[in-house]
Design an enzyme around this catalytic site. Structure first.
Site, PDB file in Angstrom:
ATOM      1  N   VAL A  89      34.828  29.572  56.696  1.00 38.84           N
ATOM      2  CA  VAL A  89      36.114  29.107  56.175  1.00 38.84           C
ATOM      3  C   VAL A  89      37.299  29.685  56.936  1.00 38.84           C
ATOM      4  O   VAL A  89      38.430  29.208  56.772  1.00 38.84           O
ATOM      5  CB  VAL A  89      36.255  29.417  54.668  1.00 38.84           C
ATOM      6  CG1 VAL A  89      35.187  28.674  53.870  1.00 38.84           C
ATOM      7  CG2 VAL A  89      36.221  30.913  54.395  1.00 38.84           C
ATOM      8  N   TYR A 140      41.371  44.401  50.940  1.00 40.57           N
ATOM      9  CA  TYR A 140      40.889  43.505  49.882  1.00 40.57           C
ATOM     10  C   TYR A 140      41.988  43.216  48.865  1.00 40.57           C
ATOM     11  O   TYR A 140      42.285  42.061  48.557  1.00 40.57           O
ATOM     12  CB  TYR A 140      39.681  44.138  49.199  1.00 40.57           C
ATOM     13  CG  TYR A 140      39.080  43.284  48.112  1.00 40.57           C
ATOM     14  CD1 TYR A 140      38.331  42.153  48.432  1.00 40.57           C
ATOM     15  CD2 TYR A 140      39.235  43.609  46.770  1.00 40.57           C
ATOM     16  CE1 TYR A 140      37.774  41.366  47.434  1.00 40.57           C
ATOM     17  CE2 TYR A 140      38.684  42.830  45.767  1.00 40.57           C
ATOM     18  CZ  TYR A 140      37.955  41.715  46.115  1.00 40.57           C
ATOM     19  OH  TYR A 140      37.404  40.934  45.127  1.00 40.57           O
ATOM     20  N   THR A 182      27.341  41.356  38.955  1.00 45.11           N
ATOM     21  CA  THR A 182      26.642  40.643  40.025  1.00 45.11           C
ATOM     22  C   THR A 182      25.635  41.576  40.690  1.00 45.11           C
ATOM     23  O   THR A 182      25.645  42.790  40.463  1.00 45.11           O
ATOM     24  CB  THR A 182      27.640  40.154  41.084  1.00 45.11           C
ATOM     25  OG1 THR A 182      28.298  41.292  41.664  1.00 45.11           O
ATOM     26  CG2 THR A 182      28.682  39.218  40.468  1.00 45.11           C
TER      27      THR A 182
END
Length: 261
Positions: A65, A156, A191
């Site tokens: 991307v 981040y 996760t």
């Protein structure tokens, strides 16, 4: 020959081969969408496509991307396969957790290129298809780290904060064309990656700092994304929704005082 109705809506999910992205893919499939998964991990993408086993309704596209040409190729593939786009979820993301002085410029650029440039490029590529389909919804996956600062998150956190503002810009510019843009900012989510990198001490810190006292689930994030793409949210535009068990609003919130009262 395909038996999938051509009027079924189409969702594009970047980074959709695992974790939160895969939960989002599953939400769309459960709600009558066809889904294009854009992911740069070819092995994981292949495994996920086999796991979903819905070739008529799932399109896997090996995509970086952060590269305009790769995104353009993915958009052309969706156009050729289904001829429409109704929802775009910019979920693809990476992280480097280092102090500012130890974060190299290459690492900084890598994080921003995927997390921020990727959303920019995918929006440019897919919004015209949404407009041609009569409108649609963008949901950018931000982070609680973009709403409140924390150690080791200079690249981040900055990328996710910028993503929230990109969302606002998209809402202002695309709203007149029937395309809404919102951002979901997850707090800690249960996760596989979190299980690997969050030590017991870090997990306890989160439990102490989140009013709900737990991690979220990928399915809870996916449900929030789905709502923001659904007709029921048609008047919600340009917002960043923290899905974090109350982590953002806690303030100081000393755990000892909360436990005592």
């Amino acid at each position: 020959m395909s038996t999938t109705p051509s009027n079924e809506p189409v969702a594009i999910v970047t980074g959709g081969a695992r974790g939160i992205g895969l939960a989002i893919v599953q939400w769309f499939l459960n709600h009558g969408y066809r889904v294009a998964i854009l992911d740069w991990d070819q092995a994981q993408l292949t495994q996920t496509l086999a796991q979903l086993a819905q070739p008529e309704r799932v399109l896997g596209l090996h995509t970086n991307v952060a590269q305009a040409e790769s995104v353009a190729q993915a958009a052309a593939s969706v156009q050729a396969a289904w001829g429409r786009a109704d929802a775009l979820v910019n979920n693809a993301g990476v992280a480097v957790f280092k102090p500012i002085e130890q974060t190299s410029f290459e690492e900084w650029r890598h994080v921003l290129s995927i997390n921020l440039d990727g959303a920019f490029l995918c929006s440019q590529a897919f919004v015209p298809m949404m407009q041609a389909s009569g409108g649609g919804a963008i949901v950018n996956i931000g982070s609680i780290s973009g709403l409140r600062a924390s150690t080791l998150r200079v690249a981040y956190g900055t990328s996710k904060a910028a993503l929230s503002h990109l969302t606002a810009q998209q809402a202002v510019e695309y709203g007149a064309f029937g395309v809404r843009a919102n951002c979901v900012a997850p707090g800690p989510v249960e996760t596989e990656m979190a299980k690997l990198v969050h030590s017991p001490a870090i997990r306890q810190d989160y439990y102490d700092s989140i009013p709900s006292g737990r991690y979220g689930t990928p399915e809870e994030i996916a449900a929030s994304v789905g709502f923001l793409c659904a007709p029921e949210s048609a008047y919600i535009n340009g917002q960043t929704l923290a899905v974090d068990g109350g982590f953002q609003v806690l303030g100081v919130g000393l755990p000892t005082l909360r436990r005592e009262h």
